[in-house]
Design a protein around this motif. Structure first.
Motif, PDB file in Angstrom:
ATOM      1  N   GLY A  17      37.213  47.242  41.081  1.00  0.00           N
ATOM      2  CA  GLY A  17      36.580  48.373  40.394  1.00  0.00           C
ATOM      3  C   GLY A  17      37.513  49.954  40.526  1.00  0.00           C
ATOM      4  N   GLN A  18      38.480  49.761  41.294  1.00  0.00           N
ATOM      5  CA  GLN A  18      39.315  50.947  41.614  1.00  0.00           C
ATOM      6  C   GLN A  18      40.628  50.850  41.098  1.00  0.00           C
ATOM      7  OE1 GLN A  18      39.225  52.063  45.761  1.00  0.00           O
ATOM      8  NE2 GLN A  18      37.352  50.884  46.024  1.00  0.00           N
ATOM      9  N   GLU A  19      41.063  52.074  40.610  1.00  0.00           N
ATOM     10  CA  GLU A  19      42.671  52.214  40.344  1.00  0.00           C
ATOM     11  C   GLU A  19      43.375  51.921  41.759  1.00  0.00           C
ATOM     12  OE1 GLU A  19      45.602  55.610  39.551  1.00  0.00           O
ATOM     13  OE2 GLU A  19      44.509  55.070  37.662  1.00  0.00           O
ATOM     14  N   ILE A  20      44.338  50.854  41.799  1.00  0.00           N
ATOM     15  CA  ILE A  20      45.063  50.583  43.044  1.00  0.00           C
ATOM     16  C   ILE A  20      46.301  51.521  43.089  1.00  0.00           C
ATOM     17  CG2 ILE A  20      46.359  48.930  44.082  1.00  0.00           C
ATOM     18  CD1 ILE A  20      44.539  46.784  43.069  1.00  0.00           C
ATOM     19  N   GLY A  21      46.939  51.900  41.806  1.00  0.00           N
ATOM     20  CA  GLY A  21      47.955  52.580  41.806  1.00  0.00           C
ATOM     21  C   GLY A  21      48.902  52.899  40.585  1.00  0.00           C
ATOM     22  N   VAL A  22      50.000  53.627  40.786  1.00  0.00           N
ATOM     23  CA  VAL A  22      50.713  53.949  39.680  1.00  0.00           C
ATOM     24  C   VAL A  22      52.244  53.696  40.137  1.00  0.00           C
ATOM     25  CG1 VAL A  22      51.569  55.524  38.271  1.00  0.00           C
ATOM     26  CG2 VAL A  22      49.263  55.553  38.704  1.00  0.00           C
ATOM     27  N   SER A  23      53.175  53.110  39.569  1.00  0.00           N
ATOM     28  CA  SER A  23      54.424  52.711  40.099  1.00  0.00           C
ATOM     29  C   SER A  23      55.406  54.048  39.741  1.00  0.00           C
ATOM     30  CB  SER A  23      55.235  51.593  39.209  1.00  0.00           C
ATOM     31  OG  SER A  23      55.411  52.192  37.638  1.00  0.00           O
ATOM     32  N   GLU A  24      56.500  53.871  40.207  1.00  0.00           N
ATOM     33  CA  GLU A  24      57.536  54.924  39.876  1.00  0.00           C
ATOM     34  C   GLU A  24      57.832  54.548  38.245  1.00  0.00           C
ATOM     35  OE1 GLU A  24      58.848  57.036  41.677  1.00  0.00           O
ATOM     36  OE2 GLU A  24      57.859  56.390  43.690  1.00  0.00           O
ATOM     37  N   TYR A  25      58.527  55.686  37.809  1.00  0.00           N
ATOM     38  CA  TYR A  25      59.198  55.442  36.482  1.00  0.00           C
ATOM     39  C   TYR A  25      60.291  54.732  36.354  1.00  0.00           C
ATOM     40  CZ  TYR A  25      56.307  58.989  34.008  1.00  0.00           C
ATOM     41  OH  TYR A  25      55.202  59.850  33.750  1.00  0.00           O
ATOM     42  N   HIS A  26      60.520  53.798  35.395  1.00  0.00           N
ATOM     43  CA  HIS A  26      61.802  52.986  35.289  1.00  0.00           C
ATOM     44  C   HIS A  26      62.318  53.118  33.788  1.00  0.00           C
ATOM     45  CE1 HIS A  26      64.398  49.303  35.055  1.00  0.00           C
ATOM     46  NE2 HIS A  26      63.740  49.275  33.886  1.00  0.00           N
ATOM     47  N   LEU A 115      42.268  47.273  39.620  1.00  0.00           N
ATOM     48  CA  LEU A 115      41.688  45.909  39.934  1.00  0.00           C
ATOM     49  C   LEU A 115      40.244  45.777  39.336  1.00  0.00           C
ATOM     50  CD1 LEU A 115      41.989  43.016  41.341  1.00  0.00           C
ATOM     51  CD2 LEU A 115      41.003  44.372  43.436  1.00  0.00           C
ATOM     52  N   LEU A 116      39.964  44.922  38.291  1.00  0.00           N
ATOM     53  CA  LEU A 116      38.796  44.671  37.749  1.00  0.00           C
ATOM     54  C   LEU A 116      37.846  43.997  38.506  1.00  0.00           C
ATOM     55  CD1 LEU A 116      39.634  44.305  33.980  1.00  0.00           C
ATOM     56  CD2 LEU A 116      38.840  46.452  34.990  1.00  0.00           C
ATOM     57  N   SER A 117      38.727  42.778  38.969  1.00  0.00           N
ATOM     58  CA  SER A 117      37.805  41.760  39.902  1.00  0.00           C
ATOM     59  C   SER A 117      38.963  41.039  40.878  1.00  0.00           C
ATOM     60  CB  SER A 117      36.797  40.835  39.259  1.00  0.00           C
ATOM     61  OG  SER A 117      37.758  39.923  38.363  1.00  0.00           O
ATOM     62  N   ALA A 118      38.173  40.361  41.867  1.00  0.00           N
ATOM     63  CA  ALA A 118      39.065  39.671  42.593  1.00  0.00           C
ATOM     64  C   ALA A 118      37.928  38.412  42.979  1.00  0.00           C
ATOM     65  CB  ALA A 118      39.337  40.316  43.935  1.00  0.00           C
ATOM     66  N   ARG A 122      38.002  28.575  45.595  1.00  0.00           N
ATOM     67  CA  ARG A 122      38.489  27.355  46.705  1.00  0.00           C
ATOM     68  C   ARG A 122      39.819  27.711  47.472  1.00  0.00           C
ATOM     69  NH1 ARG A 122      38.142  22.954  43.107  1.00  0.00           N
ATOM     70  NH2 ARG A 122      37.057  24.440  41.577  1.00  0.00           N
ATOM     71  N   GLY A 123      40.128  29.045  47.888  1.00  0.00           N
ATOM     72  CA  GLY A 123      41.243  29.437  48.607  1.00  0.00           C
ATOM     73  C   GLY A 123      42.210  30.017  47.892  1.00  0.00           C
ATOM     74  N   VAL A 124      42.253  29.957  46.447  1.00  0.00           N
ATOM     75  CA  VAL A 124      43.225  30.825  45.425  1.00  0.00           C
ATOM     76  C   VAL A 124      42.482  32.046  45.071  1.00  0.00           C
ATOM     77  CG1 VAL A 124      44.523  30.602  43.291  1.00  0.00           C
ATOM     78  CG2 VAL A 124      44.073  28.528  45.063  1.00  0.00           C
ATOM     79  N   ILE A 125      43.064  33.061  45.209  1.00  0.00           N
ATOM     80  CA  ILE A 125      42.334  34.300  44.797  1.00  0.00           C
ATOM     81  C   ILE A 125      42.986  34.446  43.427  1.00  0.00           C
ATOM     82  CG2 ILE A 125      42.335  36.889  45.260  1.00  0.00           C
ATOM     83  CD1 ILE A 125      41.294  34.530  47.535  1.00  0.00           C
ATOM     84  N   LYS A 126      41.823  34.984  42.342  1.00  0.00           N
ATOM     85  CA  LYS A 126      42.305  35.259  40.930  1.00  0.00           C
ATOM     86  C   LYS A 126      42.145  36.530  40.901  1.00  0.00           C
ATOM     87  CE  LYS A 126      40.275  34.066  36.752  1.00  0.00           C
ATOM     88  NZ  LYS A 126      39.293  33.377  35.772  1.00  0.00           N
ATOM     89  N   ALA A 127      42.971  37.405  40.650  1.00  0.00           N
ATOM     90  CA  ALA A 127      42.671  38.783  40.361  1.00  0.00           C
ATOM     91  C   ALA A 127      43.135  39.388  38.984  1.00  0.00           C
ATOM     92  CB  ALA A 127      43.865  39.567  41.271  1.00  0.00           C
ATOM     93  N   GLN A 128      41.949  39.990  38.588  1.00  0.00           N
ATOM     94  CA  GLN A 128      41.947  40.464  37.136  1.00  0.00           C
ATOM     95  C   GLN A 128      42.441  41.988  37.183  1.00  0.00           C
ATOM     96  OE1 GLN A 128      38.442  39.608  34.857  1.00  0.00           O
ATOM     97  NE2 GLN A 128      39.421  38.639  33.356  1.00  0.00           N
ATOM     98  N   LEU A 129      43.541  42.262  36.308  1.00  0.00           N
ATOM     99  CA  LEU A 129      44.019  43.602  36.583  1.00  0.00           C
ATOM    100  C   LEU A 129      43.982  44.347  35.260  1.00  0.00           C
ATOM    101  CD1 LEU A 129      47.201  42.819  38.490  1.00  0.00           C
ATOM    102  CD2 LEU A 129      45.099  43.485  39.497  1.00  0.00           C
ATOM    103  N   GLU A 130      43.586  45.459  35.093  1.00  0.00           N
ATOM    104  CA  GLU A 130      43.673  46.129  34.003  1.00  0.00           C
ATOM    105  C   GLU A 130      44.929  47.116  34.017  1.00  0.00           C
ATOM    106  OE1 GLU A 130      40.175  48.791  32.207  1.00  0.00           O
ATOM    107  OE2 GLU A 130      41.554  50.266  33.251  1.00  0.00           O
ATOM    108  N   VAL A 131      45.930  46.652  32.986  1.00  0.00           N
ATOM    109  CA  VAL A 131      46.865  47.449  32.974  1.00  0.00           C
ATOM    110  C   VAL A 131      47.442  48.405  31.950  1.00  0.00           C
ATOM    111  CG1 VAL A 131      48.007  45.620  34.564  1.00  0.00           C
ATOM    112  CG2 VAL A 131      48.189  45.440  32.078  1.00  0.00           C
ATOM    113  N   THR A 132      48.154  49.541  32.339  1.00  0.00           N
ATOM    114  CA  THR A 132      48.576  50.530  31.220  1.00  0.00           C
ATOM    115  C   THR A 132      49.885  50.867  31.599  1.00  0.00           C
ATOM    116  OG1 THR A 132      46.341  51.270  31.218  1.00  0.00           O
ATOM    117  CG2 THR A 132      48.242  52.859  30.261  1.00  0.00           C
ATOM    118  N   MET A 133      50.875  50.738  30.677  1.00  0.00           N
ATOM    119  CA  MET A 133      52.261  50.963  30.715  1.00  0.00           C
ATOM    120  C   MET A 133      52.264  52.413  29.909  1.00  0.00           C
ATOM    121  SD  MET A 133      55.999  49.380  30.077  1.00  0.00           S
ATOM    122  CE  MET A 133      56.049  48.338  31.303  1.00  0.00           C
ATOM    123  N   GLY A 145      46.185  46.565  28.577  1.00  0.00           N
ATOM    124  CA  GLY A 145      45.609  44.908  28.514  1.00  0.00           C
ATOM    125  C   GLY A 145      45.088  44.631  29.692  1.00  0.00           C
ATOM    126  N   VAL A 146      44.523  43.331  30.069  1.00  0.00           N
ATOM    127  CA  VAL A 146      44.042  42.800  31.241  1.00  0.00           C
ATOM    128  C   VAL A 146      44.746  41.573  31.428  1.00  0.00           C
ATOM    129  CG1 VAL A 146      41.880  41.601  32.145  1.00  0.00           C
ATOM    130  CG2 VAL A 146      41.611  43.638  30.498  1.00  0.00           C
TER     131      VAL A 146
END
Length: 155
Positions: A17-26, A115-118, A122-133, A145-146
């Protein structure tokens, strides 16, 4: 910029439910666009012919392939987060993706991730991410997108 360090499912889930971060510019260069065109066999003039793009394109110059910008997701995500104790990461799903604006050659782009959800499947972590370029000096993002990654942690 310091990366978020994740060593386990619990570490990742703490960011739900939180913003994890922002990358450097490319900077997206013509060389990168041309190499992507060769790799994908997509040689449309709007990506490669600068002279024609200046006179015929509504963008006034060549533009990056939309899928080139999407292909930068793992690279830019890697600038935001360091997932340790990892056996493997798999691109799993693009649930939704909207191209909002073309990325003109020599534009600077960066990735913003929430991070929308994690979920532990059964041992594999499914991470749904909201992404903005984001495009530097532009109000509209290149895309939003997601996406979903699967993380296979060691032990």
């Amino acid at each position: 910029m310091s990366k978020v360090i994740i060593k386990s499912y619990a570490d990742l889930q703490a960011y739900e439910g939180q913003e994890i971060g922002v990358s450097e510019y490319h900077t997206i260069t013509q060389e990168q666009i041309s190499l992507f065109a060769d790799a994908t066999l997509d040689h449309q003039w709007i990506h490669l012919d600068a002279e024609r793009a200046q006179t015929e394109s509504p963008f006034g110059n060549t533009i990056a392939h939309g899928y080139l910008t999407v292909s930068l997701l793992p690279y830019l995500w890697g600038q935001i987060i360091s997932i340790e104790n990892l056996k493997m990461q798999v691109n799993y799903e693009i649930e939704s993706l909207r191209f909002n604006q073309a990325v003109v050659v020599n534009s600077d782009v960066r990735l913003r991730v929430k991070l929308l959800s994690a979920k532990d499947l059964r041992g594999v972590i499914k991470a749904q991410l909201e992404v903005t370029m984001e495009i530097k000096d532009s109000r509209k993002p290149a895309f939003t997108g997601v996406i979903t990654f699967l993380y296979h942690f060691n032990g």
